[in-house]
Scaffold this motif. Sequence first.
Motif, PDB file in Angstrom:
ATOM      1  N   LEU A 134       0.839  -1.198   0.000  1.00  0.00           N
ATOM      2  CA  LEU A 134       0.000   0.000   0.000  1.00  0.00           C
ATOM      3  C   LEU A 134       0.877   1.253   0.000  1.00  0.00           C
ATOM      4  N   PRO A 135       0.403   2.341  -0.598  1.00  0.00           N
ATOM      5  CA  PRO A 135       1.164   3.591  -0.542  1.00  0.00           C
ATOM      6  C   PRO A 135       1.112   4.195   0.862  1.00  0.00           C
ATOM      7  N   ALA A 136       2.197   4.795   1.286  1.00  0.00           N
ATOM      8  CA  ALA A 136       2.241   5.471   2.592  1.00  0.00           C
ATOM      9  C   ALA A 136       1.706   6.884   2.417  1.00  0.00           C
ATOM     10  N   VAL A 137       0.466   7.109   2.832  1.00  0.00           N
ATOM     11  CA  VAL A 137      -0.199   8.393   2.626  1.00  0.00           C
ATOM     12  C   VAL A 137      -0.262   9.159   3.941  1.00  0.00           C
ATOM     13  N   GLY A 138       0.317  10.350   3.956  1.00  0.00           N
ATOM     14  CA  GLY A 138       0.208  11.227   5.107  1.00  0.00           C
ATOM     15  C   GLY A 138       1.060  10.798   6.292  1.00  0.00           C
ATOM     16  N   PRO A 139       1.249  11.706   7.253  1.00  0.00           N
ATOM     17  CA  PRO A 139       2.034  11.385   8.452  1.00  0.00           C
ATOM     18  C   PRO A 139       1.295  10.378   9.339  1.00  0.00           C
ATOM     19  N   ARG A 140       2.057   9.609  10.123  1.00  0.00           N
ATOM     20  CA  ARG A 140       1.472   8.593  10.988  1.00  0.00           C
ATOM     21  C   ARG A 140       1.904   8.869  12.432  1.00  0.00           C
ATOM     22  N   ARG A 141       0.927   9.003  13.295  1.00  0.00           N
ATOM     23  CA  ARG A 141       1.216   9.289  14.700  1.00  0.00           C
ATOM     24  C   ARG A 141       1.592   8.023  15.463  1.00  0.00           C
ATOM     25  N   THR A 142       1.168   6.865  14.942  1.00  0.00           N
ATOM     26  CA  THR A 142       1.480   5.590  15.595  1.00  0.00           C
ATOM     27  C   THR A 142       2.066   4.645  14.562  1.00  0.00           C
ATOM     28  N   PRO A 143       2.830   3.654  15.015  1.00  0.00           N
ATOM     29  CA  PRO A 143       3.437   2.725  14.058  1.00  0.00           C
ATOM     30  C   PRO A 143       2.405   1.783  13.443  1.00  0.00           C
ATOM     31  N   GLY A 144       2.784   1.201  12.322  1.00  0.00           N
ATOM     32  CA  GLY A 144       1.950   0.163  11.723  1.00  0.00           C
ATOM     33  C   GLY A 144       0.905   0.676  10.764  1.00  0.00           C
ATOM     34  N   LEU A 145       0.029  -0.224  10.379  1.00  0.00           N
ATOM     35  CA  LEU A 145      -1.059   0.111   9.468  1.00  0.00           C
ATOM     36  C   LEU A 145      -2.181   0.820  10.208  1.00  0.00           C
ATOM     37  N   ARG A 146      -2.940   1.598   9.454  1.00  0.00           N
ATOM     38  CA  ARG A 146      -4.166   2.169  10.000  1.00  0.00           C
ATOM     39  C   ARG A 146      -5.267   1.107   9.953  1.00  0.00           C
ATOM     40  N   ARG A 147      -6.263   1.288  10.790  1.00  0.00           N
ATOM     41  CA  ARG A 147      -7.375   0.328  10.804  1.00  0.00           C
ATOM     42  C   ARG A 147      -8.074   0.266   9.458  1.00  0.00           C
ATOM     43  N   GLU A 148      -8.242   1.415   8.836  1.00  0.00           N
ATOM     44  CA  GLU A 148      -8.937   1.410   7.542  1.00  0.00           C
ATOM     45  C   GLU A 148      -8.132   0.672   6.479  1.00  0.00           C
ATOM     46  N   GLU A 149      -6.816   0.632   6.640  1.00  0.00           N
ATOM     47  CA  GLU A 149      -5.987  -0.091   5.672  1.00  0.00           C
ATOM     48  C   GLU A 149      -6.154  -1.603   5.843  1.00  0.00           C
ATOM     49  N   VAL A 150      -6.219  -2.058   7.093  1.00  0.00           N
ATOM     50  CA  VAL A 150      -6.477  -3.482   7.320  1.00  0.00           C
ATOM     51  C   VAL A 150      -7.852  -3.858   6.784  1.00  0.00           C
ATOM     52  N   ALA A 151      -8.834  -3.016   7.058  1.00  0.00           N
ATOM     53  CA  ALA A 151     -10.187  -3.289   6.574  1.00  0.00           C
ATOM     54  C   ALA A 151     -10.219  -3.344   5.049  1.00  0.00           C
ATOM     55  N   GLN A 152      -9.486  -2.448   4.413  1.00  0.00           N
ATOM     56  CA  GLN A 152      -9.421  -2.450   2.950  1.00  0.00           C
ATOM     57  C   GLN A 152      -8.827  -3.755   2.434  1.00  0.00           C
ATOM     58  N   LEU A 153      -7.738  -4.206   3.046  1.00  0.00           N
ATOM     59  CA  LEU A 153      -7.087  -5.437   2.611  1.00  0.00           C
ATOM     60  C   LEU A 153      -7.963  -6.661   2.855  1.00  0.00           C
ATOM     61  N   ALA A 154      -8.779  -6.616   3.907  1.00  0.00           N
ATOM     62  CA  ALA A 154      -9.634  -7.754   4.256  1.00  0.00           C
ATOM     63  C   ALA A 154     -11.003  -7.684   3.591  1.00  0.00           C
ATOM     64  N   HIS A 155     -11.279  -6.576   2.894  1.00  0.00           N
ATOM     65  CA  HIS A 155     -12.568  -6.391   2.208  1.00  0.00           C
ATOM     66  C   HIS A 155     -13.740  -6.415   3.205  1.00  0.00           C
ATOM     67  N   ILE A 156     -13.549  -5.744   4.336  1.00  0.00           N
ATOM     68  CA  ILE A 156     -14.621  -5.560   5.299  1.00  0.00           C
ATOM     69  C   ILE A 156     -14.686  -4.068   5.628  1.00  0.00           C
ATOM     70  N   SER A 157     -15.725  -3.654   6.315  1.00  0.00           N
ATOM     71  CA  SER A 157     -15.869  -2.235   6.611  1.00  0.00           C
ATOM     72  C   SER A 157     -14.911  -1.823   7.725  1.00  0.00           C
ATOM     73  N   THR A 158     -14.465  -0.566   7.662  1.00  0.00           N
ATOM     74  CA  THR A 158     -13.584  -0.039   8.710  1.00  0.00           C
ATOM     75  C   THR A 158     -14.297  -0.048  10.057  1.00  0.00           C
ATOM     76  N   GLN A 159     -15.585   0.275  10.062  1.00  0.00           N
ATOM     77  CA  GLN A 159     -16.342   0.290  11.311  1.00  0.00           C
ATOM     78  C   GLN A 159     -16.362  -1.091  11.965  1.00  0.00           C
ATOM     79  N   TYR A 160     -16.569  -2.121  11.141  1.00  0.00           N
ATOM     80  CA  TYR A 160     -16.630  -3.480  11.684  1.00  0.00           C
ATOM     81  C   TYR A 160     -15.273  -3.888  12.252  1.00  0.00           C
ATOM     82  N   TYR A 161     -14.196  -3.619  11.506  1.00  0.00           N
ATOM     83  CA  TYR A 161     -12.867  -3.991  11.999  1.00  0.00           C
ATOM     84  C   TYR A 161     -12.543  -3.227  13.282  1.00  0.00           C
TER      85      TYR A 161
END
Length: 278
Positions: A24-51
């Motif tokens: 995935l492209p690294a978009v914008g500054p990150r305050r914490t390490p790792g992936l964002r929740r919405e990125e995991v949800a995108q990769l898993a094809h589920i909603s960000t809210q559910y994840y």
Amino acid sequence: MDKHELGRFLRHHRERLTPATVGLPAVGPRRTPGLRREEVAQLAHISTQYYTRLEQARGPHPSRHVLAAIGRALRLTDAERGLLYLLGGQQAEPPGPSPDVPDRILDMIERLPLTAAIVLDAKYDVLAWNPLAAALLEDFSAQPRRERNMIRRYFLHPDPSRRHYGISGGGDFGQFAAGHLRAAAARYPDDRATQELVRELLRHSPEFAARWPNPEVSDERHLLKTVDHPELGSVELVCDILSVPERDQHVVLFTAEPGTPAHEALRLLSVIGLQRMS
């Protein structure tokens, strides 16, 4: 199911990844390490809210299908995926044919542009496929999950000429399929889906019922097949079957010798076939 333990597990494995490690492209500054929740949800094809609710221990009981998708998104090992299932309230090993295709197999079939590839479980459900396989055989994504079984299709399809996608050669698939399913039913006597498939075929297919008492199990892994494609006509292909023993799965590869008319047909299908489905 321990929702808090599950949430901590998901957060830990999300934070150990970076966008670069999952493509995935690294978009914008990150305050914490790792992936964002919405990125995991995108990769898993589920909603960000559910994840997010799963991580915060507020989510509902996740299905095995959802956990498998999250496991792939987080690049979990087999051992880590087993722990994920336990924390999510699922059995670490399913009582029947595994529906979880290893990431290395999914990556492999996507890297084969002129090879039509499908992944089958022990009862011949189609679990995964690449774009060329969808163009050569059918768009499996358009079929309900129950209808993505090659043995059910062979014995119950209303059009005899299309029941095996127009594939001929390399032996009697009906005899092989009956023997293969009988062996799978013996390995998984407590798997409801496998046993229901056997009962359905015995009830509705006289051909299957006639073959069932005298099964023949073939272990041929290299065959010559002719595919009668609706648009390209007869295409002579090499069919290789690879085993994924730890999941009791098979990868079926259709290829052609470079420079042959069949190779040109696959090249053409890789373009026009995918355009037709888009």
